[in-house]
Design an enzyme around this catalytic site. Structure first.
Site, PDB file in Angstrom:
ATOM      1  N   TYR A  69      -2.142   4.171  -6.431  1.00 52.91           N
ATOM      2  CA  TYR A  69      -3.365   4.857  -6.006  1.00 52.91           C
ATOM      3  C   TYR A  69      -3.860   5.849  -7.046  1.00 52.91           C
ATOM      4  O   TYR A  69      -4.527   6.836  -6.726  1.00 52.91           O
ATOM      5  CB  TYR A  69      -3.169   5.548  -4.653  1.00 52.91           C
ATOM      6  CG  TYR A  69      -3.130   4.563  -3.508  1.00 52.91           C
ATOM      7  CD1 TYR A  69      -4.244   4.328  -2.735  1.00 52.91           C
ATOM      8  CD2 TYR A  69      -1.971   3.843  -3.232  1.00 52.91           C
ATOM      9  CE1 TYR A  69      -4.220   3.406  -1.691  1.00 52.91           C
ATOM     10  CE2 TYR A  69      -1.929   2.918  -2.207  1.00 52.91           C
ATOM     11  CZ  TYR A  69      -3.061   2.704  -1.434  1.00 52.91           C
ATOM     12  OH  TYR A  69      -3.027   1.781  -0.420  1.00 52.91           O
ATOM     13  N   HIS A  92     -11.848  -2.130   6.825  1.00 47.68           N
ATOM     14  CA  HIS A  92     -11.882  -3.311   5.953  1.00 47.68           C
ATOM     15  C   HIS A  92     -12.148  -4.579   6.753  1.00 47.68           C
ATOM     16  O   HIS A  92     -11.678  -5.666   6.400  1.00 47.68           O
ATOM     17  CB  HIS A  92     -10.576  -3.443   5.165  1.00 47.68           C
ATOM     18  CG  HIS A  92     -10.215  -2.216   4.383  1.00 47.68           C
ATOM     19  ND1 HIS A  92     -11.064  -1.672   3.447  1.00 47.68           N
ATOM     20  CD2 HIS A  92      -9.101  -1.437   4.386  1.00 47.68           C
ATOM     21  CE1 HIS A  92     -10.493  -0.601   2.924  1.00 47.68           C
ATOM     22  NE2 HIS A  92      -9.308  -0.435   3.470  1.00 47.68           N
ATOM     23  N   HIS A 122      -4.211  -0.007   6.524  1.00 41.92           N
ATOM     24  CA  HIS A 122      -3.031   0.863   6.543  1.00 41.92           C
ATOM     25  C   HIS A 122      -2.440   0.955   7.945  1.00 41.92           C
ATOM     26  O   HIS A 122      -2.427   2.011   8.585  1.00 41.92           O
ATOM     27  CB  HIS A 122      -3.388   2.240   5.997  1.00 41.92           C
ATOM     28  CG  HIS A 122      -3.881   2.186   4.589  1.00 41.92           C
ATOM     29  ND1 HIS A 122      -4.571   3.209   3.984  1.00 41.92           N
ATOM     30  CD2 HIS A 122      -3.771   1.210   3.643  1.00 41.92           C
ATOM     31  CE1 HIS A 122      -4.881   2.875   2.746  1.00 41.92           C
ATOM     32  NE2 HIS A 122      -4.405   1.653   2.518  1.00 41.92           N
ATOM     33  N   HIS A 138      -3.765  -3.811   2.535  1.00 42.15           N
ATOM     34  CA  HIS A 138      -5.141  -3.281   2.567  1.00 42.15           C
ATOM     35  C   HIS A 138      -5.417  -2.404   3.788  1.00 42.15           C
ATOM     36  O   HIS A 138      -5.866  -1.262   3.654  1.00 42.15           O
ATOM     37  CB  HIS A 138      -6.142  -4.435   2.481  1.00 42.15           C
ATOM     38  CG  HIS A 138      -7.497  -4.041   1.986  1.00 42.15           C
ATOM     39  ND1 HIS A 138      -7.692  -3.078   1.012  1.00 42.15           N
ATOM     40  CD2 HIS A 138      -8.745  -4.483   2.335  1.00 42.15           C
ATOM     41  CE1 HIS A 138      -8.986  -2.950   0.770  1.00 42.15           C
ATOM     42  NE2 HIS A 138      -9.644  -3.786   1.560  1.00 42.15           N
ATOM     43  N   HIS A 180      -3.943  -9.581  -0.705  1.00 40.86           N
ATOM     44  CA  HIS A 180      -4.126  -8.172  -0.333  1.00 40.86           C
ATOM     45  C   HIS A 180      -5.037  -7.971   0.872  1.00 40.86           C
ATOM     46  O   HIS A 180      -4.661  -7.277   1.817  1.00 40.86           O
ATOM     47  CB  HIS A 180      -4.665  -7.368  -1.522  1.00 40.86           C
ATOM     48  CG  HIS A 180      -4.669  -5.890  -1.255  1.00 40.86           C
ATOM     49  ND1 HIS A 180      -3.508  -5.170  -1.036  1.00 40.86           N
ATOM     50  CD2 HIS A 180      -5.693  -4.996  -1.148  1.00 40.86           C
ATOM     51  CE1 HIS A 180      -3.813  -3.901  -0.815  1.00 40.86           C
ATOM     52  NE2 HIS A 180      -5.131  -3.761  -0.866  1.00 40.86           N
ATOM     53  N   ASP A 184       0.831  -1.205   0.000  1.00 41.97           N
ATOM     54  CA  ASP A 184       0.000   0.000   0.000  1.00 41.97           C
ATOM     55  C   ASP A 184       0.871   1.264   0.000  1.00 41.97           C
ATOM     56  O   ASP A 184       0.733   2.128   0.858  1.00 41.97           O
ATOM     57  CB  ASP A 184      -0.932  -0.010   1.206  1.00 41.97           C
ATOM     58  CG  ASP A 184      -1.877  -1.196   1.207  1.00 41.97           C
ATOM     59  OD1 ASP A 184      -3.085  -0.999   1.020  1.00 41.97           O
ATOM     60  OD2 ASP A 184      -1.398  -2.340   1.366  1.00 41.97           O
TER      61      ASP A 184
END
Length: 467
Positions: free
Chosen positions: A199, A328, A357, A355, A318, A167
């Site tokens: 991103y 998430h 952070h 995924h 991920h 990420d």
């Protein structure tokens, strides 16, 4: 006195039960480290890390990855902007003056109002193990030269060091993460990247210029050591409102992987051998239900792993399966239900995900006993299960995940909301040393660490929690 004695004994017994309950119900460590309160900010487009190289049609965004199943091939990729130019790569070993040629391919893609530069991919084959090679791209216009070192020959006691990043994005924190990884005294030789690269999809109209800036930003590492790619949700780039209905279009055009070498039918799930590790890459965002191509491939692939040849079995994906952050939450649950029994059966050593952070490391746990009849629905310690590590803390613009579930679940051994990277340093078939490094610390500081004991060759309890 008898009554008082009974009261004291009862109180001690109750206190013991309460303390035991706390130990049992709560998990490991939630780090007390306090980060500076600051907003994650993208680096300006005029930053030096985004500058294009000088010279007409100079190759840029150069990156390499493994090009076959065993490490004797390398895929070299780059972009030229003014014209296609040559897709040929010249390469030679450190101790040779004879330059070899490999011919690649070139293509472009369009995304909404954006048209890419000329994207080149060239596979260099039949390389010698454990050898330093130089390679040159941009033949005929502005040539640029880089180098890489091939891995040792595959074998059970071959030491090898992997870096872990996820990420990443292109913020100031992203730059700190990459710089911190590059300066780590335990030098990573290959990056295992757990998804979410540029991103670009977070910018207006999925601004694909941000794929170009990101490629130039990471070139200082990706041109010199392989990055093993995992597709994250930010690689999907599905935008029907923009007329873009083919998922993963920019990612698949820019980042090639050797998926056919492991009999995969798509570049989102594949495997490689590297030194003493067998690495399986899975796709959290491709179908994985029963009878789907990914399901059928993984079922067959796990049977091919020879732990006498490659004792370390590593999985990259991920969306994490075990996650105690309120971000998430449970997004990886259906994949866990499908595949966790296989991971326990085949004694996977470690699963790396992104995924979320932040950083988290689990105990060796499994939740494979649960079914709708028995009602057992809590993860339990399982020495045949992998350690699950979430390392989605590369530093992207979306910022840190700071909201954790409380109390800390007992499966969670260590968690902290900080940006950073990790090192997985394989010593031999029985031992590997793992360390996580937060960006704020000096290069050699280990904010979290663990000796991994191989699940096949040295299956002893390597948990770090007190219980």
């Amino acid at each position: 006195m008898g009554f008082l004695g009974f009261s004291w004994c009862s109180a001690i017994a109750v206190l013991g039960l309460l303390l035991n309950a706390v130990v049992f119900c709560n998990g490991g460590t939630t780090s007390a480290f306090v980060r500076p309160v600051e907003k994650t900010v993208d680096m300006p487009l005029e930053s030096d890390v985004f500058l294009a190289p000088h010279g007409y049609n100079a190759p840029q965004q150069v990156h390499i990855t493994q090009g076959d199943h065993v490490g004797k091939a390398v895929i070299v990729s780059w972009v030229t902007m003014e014209e296609a130019g040559s897709s040929t790569v010249l390469y030679w070993s450190e101790n040779s003056k004879n330059k070899n040629k490999a011919k690649g391919t070139v293509g472009r893609y369009k995304f909404y109002s954006y048209t890419s530069g000329h994207i080149h991919h060239c596979t260099i084959k039949n390389l010698e193990f454990d050898t330093k090679y130089y390679y040159e791209v941009g033949i005929g216009h502005t040539a640029r030269t880089f180098w890489f070192t091939t891995p040792p020959e595959v074998g059970p006691d071959v030491p090898y060091t992997f870096g872990l990043i996820g990420d990443l994005g292109q913020s100031y924190d992203s730059n700190k993460t990459l710089t911190h990884y590059e300066s780590n005294p335990t030098k990573g030789k290959t990056v295992l990247f757990v998804g979410d690269l540029s991103y670009a999809d977070t910018y207006p109209n999925h601004d694909n210029e941000r794929w170009d800036t990101w490629g130039r930003f990471v070139e200082r590492s990706t041109a010199y050591q392989p990055w093993i790619w995992t597709a994250g949700n930010h690689e999907i780039d599905f935008a029907p409102d923009l007329g873009e209905t083919k998922p993963f279009k920019p990612f698949t055009h820019r980042y090639h992987v050797p998926y056919k070498a492991s009999n995969s039918v798509a570049p989102f799930w594949y495997s490689i051998k590297r030194a003493s590790a067998y690495i399986i890459v899975l796709s959290s965002y491709s179908a994985y239900g029963k009878y789907t191509p990914q399901y059928q491939w993984l079922l067959a692939e796990l049977l091919k792993v020879n732990r006498s040849e490659t004792p370390w079995l590593i999985v990259l994906l991920h969306a994490p399966w075990y996650n105690s952050y309120n971000y998430h939450y449970m997004e990886g649950e259906t994949m866990r239900v499908m595949f966790e029994p296989w991971f326990v059966q085949h004694k996977v050593d470690v699963v790396f995900a992104g995924h979320v952070h932040a950083y988290e490391r689990s105990e060796r746990v499994s939740n494979i006993a649960y079914n709708v009849v028995n009602g057992i629905c809590s993860p339990v310690k399982d020495q045949s299960a992998p350690v699950y590590i979430t390392i989605g803390d590369g530093g992207n613009l979306e910022g840190l995940a700071t909201n954790m579930t409380e109390p800390q679940p007992k499966y969670s051994a260590f968690r902290e909301a900080s940006f950073g990277h990790a090192i997985f340093d394989i010593k031999n078939r029985t031992h590997a040393y793992y360390s996580w490094h937060r960006n704020q610390d000096g290069n050699a500081v280990e904010a979290d660490s663990l000796w991994f004991f191989n699940r096949i060759w040295h299956q002893v309890d390597d948990s770090t929690s007190t219980h």
